[in-house]
Design a protein around this motif. Structure first.
Motif, mmCIF file in Angstrom:
data_model
loop_
_atom_site.group_PDB
_atom_site.id
_atom_site.type_symbol
_atom_site.label_atom_id
_atom_site.label_comp_id
_atom_site.label_asym_id
_atom_site.label_seq_id
_atom_site.Cartn_x
_atom_site.Cartn_y
_atom_site.Cartn_z
ATOM 1 N N LEU A 564 8.425 6.129 -1.610
ATOM 2 C CA LEU A 564 7.587 5.128 -0.297
ATOM 3 C C LEU A 564 8.411 4.128 0.161
ATOM 4 O O LEU A 564 8.265 3.908 1.620
ATOM 5 C CB LEU A 564 6.291 4.538 -0.996
ATOM 6 C CG LEU A 564 5.378 5.495 -1.944
ATOM 7 C CD1 LEU A 564 4.186 4.742 -2.596
ATOM 8 C CD2 LEU A 564 5.024 6.554 -1.198
ATOM 9 N N VAL A 565 8.998 3.263 -0.547
ATOM 10 C CA VAL A 565 9.896 2.276 -0.044
ATOM 11 C C VAL A 565 11.464 2.680 -0.414
ATOM 12 O O VAL A 565 11.713 2.172 -1.733
ATOM 13 C CB VAL A 565 9.480 1.023 -0.566
ATOM 14 C CG1 VAL A 565 10.355 -0.344 0.153
ATOM 15 C CG2 VAL A 565 7.942 0.723 -0.266
ATOM 16 N N PRO A 566 12.301 3.111 0.192
ATOM 17 C CA PRO A 566 13.544 3.442 -0.187
ATOM 18 C C PRO A 566 14.470 1.986 -0.453
ATOM 19 O O PRO A 566 15.535 2.322 -0.939
ATOM 20 C CB PRO A 566 14.089 4.372 1.029
ATOM 21 C CG PRO A 566 13.466 3.904 2.180
ATOM 22 C CD PRO A 566 11.799 3.527 1.898
ATOM 23 N N ALA A 746 -2.866 7.656 -0.602
ATOM 24 C CA ALA A 746 -2.056 7.023 -1.617
ATOM 25 C C ALA A 746 -0.967 6.412 -1.282
ATOM 26 O O ALA A 746 -0.733 5.275 -1.766
ATOM 27 C CB ALA A 746 -1.602 8.453 -2.567
ATOM 28 N N MET A 747 -0.269 6.687 -0.146
ATOM 29 C CA MET A 747 0.968 6.119 0.138
ATOM 30 C C MET A 747 0.530 4.584 0.785
ATOM 31 O O MET A 747 0.958 3.547 0.647
ATOM 32 C CB MET A 747 1.417 6.719 1.373
ATOM 33 C CG MET A 747 2.360 7.878 0.701
ATOM 34 S SD MET A 747 3.089 8.883 2.249
ATOM 35 C CE MET A 747 4.460 7.835 2.895
ATOM 36 N N ARG A 748 -0.773 4.846 1.610
ATOM 37 C CA ARG A 748 -0.987 3.599 2.219
ATOM 38 C C ARG A 748 -1.418 2.477 1.211
ATOM 39 O O ARG A 748 -1.255 1.200 1.336
ATOM 40 C CB ARG A 748 -2.515 3.748 3.231
ATOM 41 C CG ARG A 748 -2.864 2.610 4.028
ATOM 42 C CD ARG A 748 -4.204 2.915 4.414
ATOM 43 N NE ARG A 748 -5.196 3.156 3.390
ATOM 44 C CZ ARG A 748 -5.653 1.871 2.636
ATOM 45 N NH1 ARG A 748 -5.299 0.781 2.980
ATOM 46 N NH2 ARG A 748 -6.459 1.984 1.537
ATOM 47 N N GLU A 749 -2.134 3.018 0.256
ATOM 48 C CA GLU A 749 -2.844 1.999 -0.764
ATOM 49 C C GLU A 749 -1.189 1.360 -1.523
ATOM 50 O O GLU A 749 -1.434 0.159 -1.594
ATOM 51 C CB GLU A 749 -3.378 2.785 -2.080
ATOM 52 C CG GLU A 749 -4.950 3.088 -1.396
ATOM 53 C CD GLU A 749 -5.625 3.893 -2.247
ATOM 54 O OE1 GLU A 749 -5.021 4.078 -3.406
ATOM 55 O OE2 GLU A 749 -6.656 4.514 -2.229
ATOM 56 N N PRO A 756 0.933 -6.596 1.660
ATOM 57 C CA PRO A 756 -0.363 -6.980 1.918
ATOM 58 C C PRO A 756 -0.812 -7.024 3.389
ATOM 59 O O PRO A 756 -0.238 -7.524 4.342
ATOM 60 C CB PRO A 756 -0.779 -8.171 1.404
ATOM 61 C CG PRO A 756 0.312 -8.333 0.179
ATOM 62 C CD PRO A 756 1.527 -7.901 0.900
ATOM 63 N N GLY A 757 -1.808 -6.256 3.751
ATOM 64 C CA GLY A 757 -2.289 -6.149 5.093
ATOM 65 C C GLY A 757 -1.552 -5.134 6.011
ATOM 66 O O GLY A 757 -1.999 -5.011 7.090
ATOM 67 N N GLY A 764 0.959 4.645 9.392
ATOM 68 C CA GLY A 764 0.510 5.295 10.284
ATOM 69 C C GLY A 764 0.647 4.919 11.752
ATOM 70 O O GLY A 764 1.528 5.502 12.395
ATOM 71 N N LEU A 765 0.550 3.766 12.199
ATOM 72 C CA LEU A 765 0.480 3.141 13.545
ATOM 73 C C LEU A 765 1.896 3.053 13.826
ATOM 74 O O LEU A 765 2.380 3.751 14.943
ATOM 75 C CB LEU A 765 -0.154 1.889 13.660
ATOM 76 C CG LEU A 765 -0.109 1.314 15.127
ATOM 77 C CD1 LEU A 765 -0.742 2.385 16.056
ATOM 78 C CD2 LEU A 765 -0.769 -0.060 15.369
#
Length: 817
Positions: A564-566, A746-749, A756-757, A764-765
Motif C-alpha cells: 500500500l505504501v512503497p 481495505a486499502m483506504r482503511e 489520518p484523515g 481515490g480522489l
C-alpha cells in the motif's frame, strides 16, 4: 609481467582502487553464460548462513578478515570470509539453495578466483610461502556445508594475481582517460537549442542546484516546455568533478513506458558533446526487458540450450570493445542487437555487462526501484556515485506498489505439487495448509448469469498479519521446488515427475510448459519470501475466493501480499543516489507523493514551474447537470452522449473522450453510435496491440473530424502529442476514481490509519484527478494550440476539486439544462 612492479614495490599513492569481487568478475570469467533457475538466498539469509557456519569454527577462527594489496598504481582490497590461524586455512563461504552438483562450472571458477586473490593478499601480508584455501558452500535450507580445499604456493598465487591486476589496470587507465575526456566535454557543453523555452530555464536551474546539494527534487513542470531536456542537461553538467566535489559516475534516466525511453534517448543524442577524439565523449546505454531482447524465446540461458550463451564470457571482451566504439555513443536496443549477433553473444546480457563502461543509462523504473533492480544492485556493489532522473514520476506510486506485491493461486500451487516427485511435494502441501489456516469466506452459490451480466459478489478479506509459519513454509517449499527443477531425469522416482529441468529440447513443448510453470512458481515463491520477511503496516495479506465457475464460486483461492505504501521499500533507493529528480506535469498534491514514496524530508526540495500557456488558449466547461457516479451512470448516459454530439456539431474537429474504465467506455460508445450514427468514432480496446494503437492515433489527422474513445490512465491518456488541430478538445467523464470494491476499502482503511484523515484522498480522489489532468493535457501542447475541455460530471463544479486542477486553467463555464 616478470618486470612489472609488485604491490610492495611502489611507494607512490595508488591511482585506482578495486574490490576483489569486481577484479575477479572482470578478469576471471570464461566459458558459457549460465542463468538456469536457482533462487539465490537473500542478503539477510546469506548473513544468517555465514553466522551459522562461523559458529561451528574454532576459537582461533577470525571472520571478515580485511585484506589489501598493491600492484603499481592499483589498490586491491576486500574481506575474506574467514581465516583459521591455527589450521592455516583461508575460507570463502557461499550460501546456496538447491543442488550443488548442478552449479555452473563458470560460477565455481569465479569463486575460486576470488579465494585465490585473497590467498595472494594474505601470503604477501604475512610472508607465507604456502596456504590452504577452502571453498565452503553452505545449504541454508538444510544447514549442511560442503568444503573443497586445496594447498597453493604463494609465488603461483602472486603471479596469477599480477596477471589479473595488469588486465584490470589496462581497462581502468583507458576508462580514466575516457572519464577525463567526458568531463571536459560536458564542462563545455552548451544547451543544444538556440534558447530555453519559457519555464525550461527555471526547471534546469532547480535541477542543477538540487544536484549540487545532493537533494531529492520533486519538479512539477507543464507539458510542452521540454521537461526532458530541461532535466537531463543540468544533470549531465553535474557529472564532472569540480573543486572538492568528486563528481558523478553515471546518470540513470528511468521511464514508466516504452515511449518515454525513446524520448530520453533522443534527448541524450541531442546532448552528445563533441568528443575531440575517435570515440564519443558520452556513452549511453538502453536497457530493455529480457522478453524484448531475447533472440531465442523459450530456450534457457545456458550454453547447452542457447547458442548466444555458449562461450559468452570468452567472446564478451571483443563485443564490449566494439560496442563502446560505436559512433554516436548511443547503444540502443537495435545497436546492441547488431553488435551482439555480430559477435555471437546475447544482446540482453551484453547490455548488463556494459554498465561499467557507460555514462548514462535509460531504462524502466524496475531497473532501479524493484527489489531485484539490477541498476541498484550494481551501483551499491561498485560504489558508484549516480544521479537518477525519474520521468513521468506520477506513475511511480502504482508501479512501486506492484513491484512490492505478489499473488499466489492455490490451484497453481496444487498443480505444481502434483507435477513434481512425491517426496518433494510435502513442503508444497505444507504451504497449502499454512495458507488455508486463514479464515476465508465460504463459497457462495450464485445464479447463473447471462453473458455480460454483473459479476458475483466478491468473497474477499484482508489481514494486517501473515499466517503463522508462512515464512518457514515458503523456505521449505522453495527449497523443494528448486530441487525438483534441478533433478536429473534418472533421479525422478515417479513417471509424473518433471522429466528435465530448464535445458529442455525444442521438440518437447509439453516439457517446456511444465518447466516454465515450475520456474514461474519458483520466482513467485521467492518474491513471497522476500516480501514476507519485510511485511509490515505498509502492506496487507489478502484472501480472494471470488473466482466463479458455472454458477458457483470455484474452490480456487488467490492469496496476495499487497503493498500500500512503497516508501519503506524505496528508502534505500533515495539514499543510494547522490541526487534524484522526479519530474512530471502532475505531482500535486506534493504531500501525497512524498508520503507514499517515503521521500526523505531532510533532503527534499520542490519546484513548481509555471505553465507558459495563457488561459485564453483553453475553454473549460462543466456539465453540472450530469452525474457519472456509479449509481447514476445508466440514467445519465443519454444526456452524456447528446452533450458530446452537440459540442462536436457546434465545433467539428478531432476530440478524445475519456472514461474511467473499459466497461464504461464500451457502454458510452454503444450508446453514442446508436444515437448519433453520423459522427465518426473509434474506440480503444482492452490489451490493444501496438499496431492497433498506431491506427487509433493515425485517425487524428490535421483538420480531421471524429471522436476517439479512450480510458483514463491508459495508453492515450498520457505521452502522446496531437499538436495543432489534430486534437481540438477532450470530453472527460467521472473524476477518474477507481471502482468501489472490497480491495479499495481495505486499502483506504489502512492508509487512513497511517495518514489520518487522508485515506479517501490518497486512494481515490488524488490518483483519479491525476489521471484526469494527464488526459486533459493532451489538448494544449504548445503556444499555438487552442482547445476545449468538457467535464461531464457535476463534481467538477466544486471548489475543492477545482483547487486540484492546473492553476493556469480559466474558470469553467457551468453548463445548465
Amino acid at each position: 609481467m616478470d618486470s612489472a612492479p609488485s604491490p610492495q614495490d611502489t611507494a607512490a599513492e595508488p591511482s585506482y582502487t578495486v574490490a576483489v569481487r569486481a577484479l575477479c568478475a572482470f578478469t576471471a570469467r570464461s566459458g558459457d553464460l549460465d542463468r538456469r533457475f536457482a533462487p539465490t538466498p537473500s542478503a539477510e539469509e546469506g548473513v544468517r548462513g555465514h553466522a551459522a557456519l562461523v559458529a561451528r569454527r574454532s576459537a582461533s577462527y577470525r571472520r571478515e578478515l580485511p585484506l589489501e594489496g598493491r600492484w603499481g598504481p592499483l589498490r586491491v582490497r576486500g574481506r575474506a570470509d574467514g581465516w583459521d590461524e591455527a589450521a592455516g586455512r583461508l575460507e570463502e563461504i557461499k550460501t546456496f539453495r538447491g543442488r550443488l552438483d548442478t552449479q555452473p562450472a563458470g560460477e565455481r571458477r569465479l569463486h575460486w578466483a576470488q579465494l585465490k586473490v585473497y590467498g595472494a593478499l594474505l601470503c604477501a601480508e604475512r610472508g607465507l610461502r604456502t596456504i590452504e584455501l577452502a571453498l565452503v558452500y553452505y545449504d541454508i535450507d538444510r544447514g549442511e556445508e560442503t568444503c573443497f580445499h586445496e594447498r597453493h604456493d604463494a609465488a603461483a598465487l602472486q603471479h596469477e594475481f599480477e596477471q589479473q591486476c595488469a588486465a584490470f589496470l589496462a581497462w581502468a587507465q583507458a576508462e580514466a582517460a575516457h572519464r577525463q575526456q567526458r568531463d571536459a566535454a560536458l564542462d563545455a557543453l552548451p544547451f543544444p537549442m538556440p534558447a530555453f523555452r519559457d519555464g525550461q530555464r527555471a526547471l534546469s536551474v532547480a535541477v542543477w542546484r538540487s544536484a549540487q546539494r545532493g537533494q531529492v527534487l520533486m519538479a512539477q513542470a507543464p507539458t510542452g516546455i521540454g521537461k526532458t531536456l530541461g532535466v537531463l542537461f543540468p544533470l549531465l553538467k553535474a557529472l564532472p568533478a569540480r573543486g572538492v566535489s568528486p563528481g558523478l559516475d553515471k546518470l540513470y534516466v528511468l521511464t514508466a513506458k516504452t515511449p518515454g525511453r525513446a524520448i530520453a534517448l533522443d534527448a541524450l543524442r541531442r546532448l552528445q558533446p563533441p568528443s575531440g577524439g575517435a570515440e564519443p565523449a558520452l556513452r549511453v546505454l538502453e536497457l530493455v526487458a529480457r522478453e524484448t531482447a531475447c533472440e531465442y524465446p523459450g530456450r534457457a540461458c545456458h550454453g547447452e540450450d542457447c547458442p548466444l550463451a555458449r562461450g559468452f564470457w570468452d567472446r564478451l571482451p571483443a563485443a564490449r570493445a566494439a560496442a563502446v566504439a560505436e559512433p554516436g555513443g548511443v547503444l540502443d536496443a537495435a545497436t546492441l542487437r547488431r553488435v551482439g549477433l555480430a559477435h555471437t553473444v546475447c544482446p540482453y546480457h551484453l547490455a548488463q555487462e556494459l554498465l561499467p563502461w557507460v555514462d548514462a543509462v535509460v531504462g524502466d523504473y524496475n531497473h532501479w526501484f524493484d527489489s531485484g533492480g539490477m541498476l541498484y544492485a550494481r551501483t551499491t556493489e561498485e560504489g558508484w556515485r549516480v544521479a537518477v532522473a525519474v520521468d513521468e514520476a506520477h506513475n511511480l506510486v502504482e508501479r512501486a506498489r506492484s513491484m512490492y506485491s505478489a499473488s499466489l493461486d492455490a490451484l497453481e500451487l496444487r498443480a505444481a505439487r502434483r507435477t513434481i516427485a512425491r517426496p518433494l511435494a510435502a513442503p508444497l502441501r505444507r504451504l497449502e495448509r499454512v495458507l488455508a489456516r486463514v479464515p476465508e469466506p465460504a463459497p457462495e452459490r450464485v445464479p447463473e448469469r447471462p453473458a455480460g451480466g454483473a459479476a458475483p459478489p466478491a468473497a474477499y478479506r484482508a489481514f494486517d498479519a501473515l499466517p503463522d509459519g508462512l515464512s518457514e513454509a515458503l523456505h521449505a517449499a522453495l527449497a523443494a521446488l528448486t530441487q525438483a527443477m534441478l533433478e536429473a531425469p534418472a533421479a525422478q522416482p515417479e513417471p509424473a515427475a518433471l522429466a528435465l529441468p530448464l535445458d529442455v529440447p525444442a521438440d518437447a513443448p509439453e516439457r517446456v510448459d511444465a518447466a516454465q510453470r515450475l520456474r514461474e512458481l519458483g520466482y513467485t515463491l521467492g518474491a513471497w519470501l522476500r516480501l514476507a520477511e519485510r511485511f509490515g503496516a505498509h502492506s496487507m495479506f489478502e484472501v480472494d475466493a471470488s473466482r466463479s465457475g458455472a454458477g458457483v464460486v470455484a474452490p480456487g483461492v488467490r492469496y496476495g501480499l499487497r503493498n500500500l505504501v512503497p516508501g519503506p521499500h524505496l528508502a534505500s533507493r533515495w539514499s543510494a543516489a547522490v541526487t534524484t529528480v522526479l519530474f512530471s506535469a502532475t505531482l500535486r498534491p506534493e504531500a501525497w507523493h512524498a508520503d507514499l514514496l517515503g521521500l526523505p524530508a531532510a533532503r527534499l526540495a520542490q519546484v513548481d514551474v509555471p505553465a507558459p500557456f495563457a488561459a485564453t488558449q483553453l475553454r473549460v466547461q462543466v456539465a453540472q447537470q450530469l452525474s457519472t457516479r456509479w449509481r447514476d451512470r445508466a440514467r445519465s448516459l443519454p444526456a452524456l452522449v447528446d452533450l458530446m454530439a452537440a459540442q462536436w456539431r457546434a465545433e467539428p474537429g478531432n476530440y478524445l473522450a475519456f472514461f474511467s474504465s473499459h466497461d464504461y467506455l464500451q457502454q458510452a460508445h454503444a450508446a453514442f453510435t446508436a444515437a448519433h450514427p453520423d459522427v465518426p468514432v473509434w474506440a480503444q480496446s482492452r490489451a490493444m496491440p501496438e499496431p492497433e494503437r498506431a491506427a487509433f492515433l493515425a485517425r487524428f489527422v490535421p483538420a480531421g473530424r471524429g471522436i476517439g474513445f479512450a480510458v483514463l490512465g491508459g495508453a492515450f491518456g498520457e505521452g502522446i502529442d496531437l499538436v495543432g488541430d489534430r486534437l481540438i478538445g477532450a470530453f472527460i467523464a467521472t473524476l477518474g476514481l477507481p471502482s468501489v470494491s472490497p480491495v479499495l476499502e481495505a486499502m483506504r482503511e489502512r492508509i487512513d490509519a497511517q495518514f489520518p484523515g487522508r485515506g479517501d484522498d490518497y486512494v481515490g480522489l488524488y490518483p483519479g484527478l491525476q489521471r484526469v489532468v494527464q488526459a486533459a493535457g493532451r489538448v494544449i501542447r504548445g503556444p499555438e494550440d487552442r482547445g476545449i475541455l468538457v467535464f461531464m460530471d457535476d463534481r467538477y463544479a466544486s471548489a475543492r476539486v477545482r483547487a486540484l486542477l492546473p492553476s493556469w486553467w480559466p474558470q469553467p463555464t457551468l453548463l445548465r439544462r
